[in-house]
Design an enzyme around this catalytic site. Sequence first.
Site, PDB file in Angstrom:
ATOM      1  N   CYS A 136       0.823  -0.957   0.021  1.00 34.58           N
ATOM      2  CA  CYS A 136      -0.066  -0.057  -0.047  1.00 34.58           C
ATOM      3  C   CYS A 136       0.714   1.019   0.113  1.00 34.58           C
ATOM      4  CB  CYS A 136      -0.931  -0.084   1.163  1.00 34.58           C
ATOM      5  SG  CYS A 136      -1.940   1.451   1.343  1.00 34.58           S
ATOM      6  N   CYS A 139      -0.591   4.185   2.152  1.00 31.60           N
ATOM      7  CA  CYS A 139      -0.478   4.028   3.533  1.00 31.60           C
ATOM      8  C   CYS A 139       1.198   4.147   4.164  1.00 31.60           C
ATOM      9  CB  CYS A 139      -0.513   2.540   3.857  1.00 31.60           C
ATOM     10  SG  CYS A 139      -2.120   1.950   3.086  1.00 31.60           S
ATOM     11  N   ASP A 140       2.100   3.813   3.070  1.00 36.06           N
ATOM     12  CA  ASP A 140       3.423   3.856   3.614  1.00 36.06           C
ATOM     13  C   ASP A 140       4.485   4.645   2.756  1.00 36.06           C
ATOM     14  OD1 ASP A 140       2.697   2.003   5.509  1.00 36.06           O
ATOM     15  OD2 ASP A 140       2.986   0.425   3.973  1.00 36.06           O
TER      16      ASP A 140
END
Length: 313
Positions: A136, A139-140
Amino acid sequence: MTETLHTRTLIVGSGPAGYTAAVYAARAMLKPVLVQGIQPGGQLTITTEVENWPGDEVVMGPDLMERMERHAASVGVRVESDHIVEVDLRSPPFAVYGDSGCRYSCDSLILATGAQANWLGLPSEEKFKGHGVSACATCDGFFFRGCDVIVVGGGNTAVEESLFLTNFAEKVTLVHRRDQLRAEMILQERLFSNSKISTLWDHELVEVLGTSNPKSVTGAHVRHKLTGTITKLNCSGIFIAIGHSPASQLVADQLEMLPGGYVAVDPGTTRTSIPGVFAAGDLIDSIYRQAVTSAGSGCMAALDAEKFLSSQA
Ligand code: FAD
Ligand code: NAP
C-alpha cells in the site's frame, strides 16, 4: 451471554458494493444491518485520487467512502463495527458470527467482502513486511522520502502506486514479469513520461535483501525471466502490486465457487447457489473489479434480496 441481532437483510462489507446495497435495502424498508469488517470503506481507502467515479472528476478514495457511509447512515442503515468470522448458511434464518461476540441472524444475506492484496509468497518478503515491504503506497509511501523504491506488477495498481511514490521517492523502478503493462493507456502514458520512474521488463523479484537489526530493506535480487540472470537493485522500499484475491474464505465451503475463489452467481443476477444469499462486488467479479461496477452489483444484490424476501412473505 451472546447478543443476537436479527435483521431481514444483513450486508457484510463496507466497500462500494456493501454501501450501495445498504442504501437500496434501506430505501426498500428492509432495515438492513451492515458489518464493516476490518477495512471500513474497503479498498478505495488505500488509494488517493479516483478519477473514474461518475459525477466526480477527481475524488479522494477515502473521502468517497466516507460519503458513502454517511449516505447509508442517513437512510437508516445500522452500521456495525465488527468483523465476521463464521457463517452458517444451512437454512434461513442464516447465522452469522462477529469477532465482537455478536451473533447476527438474517432472512437474507448480502456478501460484499471484496478482495485483498496478493503477495509473492517469498520468505524474505514475509520477513520484511511492515519493515520496507508493503502492498500500500498510499499508506506507507511517506516513509520513503528521498529513497529509491521498487514496485512489482504491471496493472493499474502498480502504475498508480509508482506514480504516487514519485511524490516522495527519489527514484521508482517498476519491475514487471512481462514486457507489456496491462494498466490503462492513460496511466501508462503518465508512467512513461515521468522522469523519476524507470521500468525493468521481463524481471521477477526473487529475494528481498535487508538488515536484521534493525529490520530494514536495503535492496532486492531480481531475475531476468528469459536469461535467468540475477541482478541486485539497491532500494529502501518494495511495493508489491500484483493484484488482489477475492475474500471468499468465509463461504468457500458452503457456496458454489468459481476458479480463482470468486463466488458463483446466476448469470445477470447476484443470486448465489443458496436461495436468500447474494453476493456483489469484487467478490464475484474476475473481470471488471471497479468501484462503479461493484456499486452496480451492490444495487442488484439489494433488489434481488428484496424480491426474494417478498416471495417468502
Ligand atoms: P472492497 O472495496 O474490497 O471492500 C470489501 C469490504 O468487505 C471491506 O469493507 C472489508 O472490511 C469487508 N470485509 C471483508 N471481509 C470481511 C469479513 N469477514 N467481515 C466483515 N467485513 C468484511 N476502482 C476504480 O473504479 N477506480 C479507481 O481509481 C480504483 N483505484 C484503486 C486503487 C487501489 C490501490 C486498489 C487496491 C483498488 C482500486 N480500485 C479502483 C478497485 C476498487 O477499489 C474495487 O473494485 C472496489 O473497492 C471493490 O469494492 P467492493 O465493495 O466489492 O469491495
Ligand atoms: P491486476 O490488474 O490483476 O494486475 C496484476 C499485475 O501483477 C499484472 O500485471 C500481473 O502480471 C502481475 N502479477 C500477478 N501475479 C504476479 C506474480 N506472482 N509475480 C509478478 N507479477 C505478478 O491487479 P491490479 O493492478 O491490482 O488491479 C485490480 C483491479 O482493480 C483491476 O480490475 C483494475 O482495473 C482495478 N483498479 C483500477 C484502477 C483505476 O481504475 N484507476 C486502479 C487500481 C486498480 P501480468 O500482466 O503478466 O499478468
